[in-house]
Design a protein around this motif. Sequence first.
Motif, PDB file in Angstrom:
ATOM      1  N   ILE A 161      32.838  27.063  38.548  1.00 55.27           N
ATOM      2  CA  ILE A 161      33.558  28.311  38.268  1.00 55.27           C
ATOM      3  C   ILE A 161      33.264  29.344  39.353  1.00 55.27           C
ATOM      4  N   SER A 162      31.996  29.477  39.716  1.00 53.72           N
ATOM      5  CA  SER A 162      31.602  30.458  40.723  1.00 53.72           C
ATOM      6  C   SER A 162      32.205  30.126  42.085  1.00 53.72           C
ATOM      7  N   ARG A 163      32.195  28.848  42.458  1.00 54.60           N
ATOM      8  CA  ARG A 163      32.786  28.443  43.740  1.00 54.60           C
ATOM      9  C   ARG A 163      34.272  28.779  43.770  1.00 54.60           C
ATOM     10  N   THR A 164      34.951  28.537  42.646  1.00 52.01           N
ATOM     11  CA  THR A 164      36.395  28.809  42.578  1.00 52.01           C
ATOM     12  C   THR A 164      36.674  30.302  42.673  1.00 52.01           C
ATOM     13  N   ILE A 165      35.864  31.109  41.996  1.00 54.59           N
ATOM     14  CA  ILE A 165      36.045  32.564  42.027  1.00 54.59           C
ATOM     15  C   ILE A 165      35.797  33.102  43.438  1.00 54.59           C
ATOM     16  N   ILE A 166      34.737  32.633  44.081  1.00 57.08           N
ATOM     17  CA  ILE A 166      34.438  33.082  45.450  1.00 57.08           C
ATOM     18  C   ILE A 166      35.565  32.680  46.400  1.00 57.08           C
ATOM     19  N   THR A 167      36.058  31.447  46.231  1.00 56.29           N
ATOM     20  CA  THR A 167      37.173  30.978  47.060  1.00 56.29           C
ATOM     21  C   THR A 167      38.407  31.839  46.867  1.00 56.29           C
ATOM     22  N   LEU A 168      38.717  32.150  45.610  1.00 53.47           N
ATOM     23  CA  LEU A 168      39.874  33.005  45.305  1.00 53.47           C
ATOM     24  C   LEU A 168      39.722  34.365  45.966  1.00 53.47           C
ATOM     25  N   ARG A 169      38.577  34.977  45.826  1.00 56.91           N
ATOM     26  CA  ARG A 169      38.372  36.319  46.356  1.00 56.91           C
ATOM     27  C   ARG A 169      38.447  36.337  47.886  1.00 56.91           C
ATOM     28  N   ARG A 170      37.933  35.314  48.517  1.00 56.25           N
ATOM     29  CA  ARG A 170      38.022  35.252  49.981  1.00 56.25           C
ATOM     30  C   ARG A 170      39.470  35.082  50.434  1.00 56.25           C
ATOM     31  N   TRP A 171      40.213  34.267  49.713  1.00 56.92           N
ATOM     32  CA  TRP A 171      41.610  34.048  50.093  1.00 56.92           C
ATOM     33  C   TRP A 171      42.454  35.303  49.889  1.00 56.92           C
ATOM     34  N   VAL A 172      42.242  36.029  48.777  1.00 58.33           N
ATOM     35  CA  VAL A 172      43.046  37.237  48.553  1.00 58.33           C
ATOM     36  C   VAL A 172      42.649  38.336  49.533  1.00 58.33           C
ATOM     37  N   ASN A 173      41.376  38.364  49.940  1.00 58.61           N
ATOM     38  CA  ASN A 173      40.980  39.296  50.991  1.00 58.61           C
ATOM     39  C   ASN A 173      41.743  38.998  52.281  1.00 58.61           C
ATOM     40  N   PHE A 174      41.816  37.714  52.608  1.00 58.91           N
ATOM     41  CA  PHE A 174      42.502  37.289  53.825  1.00 58.91           C
ATOM     42  C   PHE A 174      43.990  37.622  53.760  1.00 58.91           C
ATOM     43  N   THR A 175      44.644  37.254  52.660  1.00 61.99           N
ATOM     44  CA  THR A 175      46.084  37.514  52.554  1.00 61.99           C
ATOM     45  C   THR A 175      46.377  39.006  52.479  1.00 61.99           C
ATOM     46  N   GLY A 176      45.470  39.773  51.869  1.00 61.85           N
ATOM     47  CA  GLY A 176      45.654  41.222  51.827  1.00 61.85           C
ATOM     48  C   GLY A 176      45.599  41.842  53.211  1.00 61.85           C
ATOM     49  N   ILE A 177      44.672  41.359  54.031  1.00 57.06           N
ATOM     50  CA  ILE A 177      44.567  41.851  55.410  1.00 57.06           C
ATOM     51  C   ILE A 177      45.812  41.474  56.202  1.00 57.06           C
ATOM     52  N   ILE A 178      46.285  40.232  56.014  1.00 59.24           N
ATOM     53  CA  ILE A 178      47.488  39.785  56.722  1.00 59.24           C
ATOM     54  C   ILE A 178      48.693  40.645  56.337  1.00 59.24           C
ATOM     55  N   GLY A 179      48.852  40.922  55.039  1.00 59.66           N
ATOM     56  CA  GLY A 179      49.960  41.757  54.581  1.00 59.66           C
ATOM     57  C   GLY A 179      49.893  43.157  55.151  1.00 59.66           C
ATOM     58  N   ALA A 180      48.677  43.726  55.163  1.00 58.40           N
ATOM     59  CA  ALA A 180      48.499  45.078  55.702  1.00 58.40           C
ATOM     60  C   ALA A 180      48.807  45.117  57.195  1.00 58.40           C
ATOM     61  N   LEU A 181      48.338  44.118  57.926  1.00 62.95           N
ATOM     62  CA  LEU A 181      48.603  44.063  59.370  1.00 62.95           C
ATOM     63  C   LEU A 181      50.092  43.874  59.656  1.00 62.95           C
ATOM     64  N   PHE A 182      50.753  43.084  58.817  1.00 61.38           N
ATOM     65  CA  PHE A 182      52.194  42.855  58.975  1.00 61.38           C
ATOM     66  C   PHE A 182      52.948  44.182  58.897  1.00 61.38           C
ATOM     67  N   ILE A 242      28.539  28.426  49.764  1.00 60.82           N
ATOM     68  CA  ILE A 242      29.867  27.944  50.126  1.00 60.82           C
ATOM     69  C   ILE A 242      30.306  28.673  51.398  1.00 60.82           C
ATOM     70  N   SER A 243      30.532  27.917  52.427  1.00 56.22           N
ATOM     71  CA  SER A 243      30.893  28.495  53.720  1.00 56.22           C
ATOM     72  C   SER A 243      32.353  28.926  53.734  1.00 56.22           C
ATOM     73  N   LEU A 244      32.723  29.677  54.749  1.00 52.48           N
ATOM     74  CA  LEU A 244      34.110  30.095  54.898  1.00 52.48           C
ATOM     75  C   LEU A 244      35.026  28.881  55.080  1.00 52.48           C
ATOM     76  N   LYS A 245      34.514  27.874  55.814  1.00 59.41           N
ATOM     77  CA  LYS A 245      35.298  26.666  56.039  1.00 59.41           C
ATOM     78  C   LYS A 245      35.555  25.930  54.726  1.00 59.41           C
ATOM     79  N   GLU A 246      34.542  25.870  53.864  1.00 58.49           N
ATOM     80  CA  GLU A 246      34.693  25.218  52.563  1.00 58.49           C
ATOM     81  C   GLU A 246      35.653  26.003  51.671  1.00 58.49           C
ATOM     82  N   SER A 247      35.543  27.325  51.723  1.00 56.17           N
ATOM     83  CA  SER A 247      36.464  28.160  50.932  1.00 56.17           C
ATOM     84  C   SER A 247      37.904  27.950  51.386  1.00 56.17           C
ATOM     85  N   PHE A 248      38.070  27.828  52.692  1.00 60.26           N
ATOM     86  CA  PHE A 248      39.412  27.605  53.238  1.00 60.26           C
ATOM     87  C   PHE A 248      39.998  26.286  52.735  1.00 60.26           C
TER      88      PHE A 248
END
Length: 237
Positions: free
Chosen positions: A90-111, A218-224
């Motif tokens: 559960i924790s790995r999934t939550i961390i993965t989700l949060r990292r991905w939404v951080n990434f997509t949020g930054i991409i949207g803002a930069l766009f 969990i590394s960034l690569k694993e989250s990806f």
Amino acid sequence: MSTEEKQQSNSYNQIAKATGIFGGVQVFNVMLSIVRSKIVAVLLGTSGVGIMGLFTATTGMIASITNLGISFSAVRKISEAAGSGNQSIISRTIITLRRWVNFTGIIGALFSLILAQQLSLWTFGNTDYTWAFVWLSITLFFQALSSGQLALLQGLRKLKKLAKANVIGSFLGLFISLPLYYSFGVKGIVPSLILTAGLSLVLSWYFTRKVEVEKVNISLKESFSEGLDMVKLGSVM
């Protein structure tokens, strides 16, 4: 009654409960949107309503593209992890989700930030609203984070908290916006959208702050790589 029949009955009860909660929230939001539209039409006039609609539609389109549908697909992923009963998963999934939404949020803002002038030209036919889209890039980042938090609540079946976050957010968003529209007219649209998005983020954080997340390596690569399933399903949706 057998164990299987009890499980089936509980499943039906959960579905009925979820349907009732979300149905009630939708009715409230529809009624509130009617009231908002009426008041905004009076305060901003038809041109103001049109400008706000174009801002909302454009940022909504950008969010739909850059968020990769993760706010929808993450619900399934979180639900599966919660069903396992393994806190580490559960924790790995939550961390993965949060990292991905951080990434997509930054991409949207930069766009929105980089293409602000072009967005103004495409949307309004001129560059008068370039700085508006620069500032609205903030809302895209806030919306990505809050949608991820709300997906977390839904996946963990925290339905009451999810309903409260939606209802309170809608009500306070209207409460914050109206003074800005009254005081600044059309110039209050962008600040109101930013404040409303910020408020939604604060509320989503407030209702998820007690969700337990273990410290897992969990590394960034694993989250990806672990998040790719969410991205694939979300992109299709």
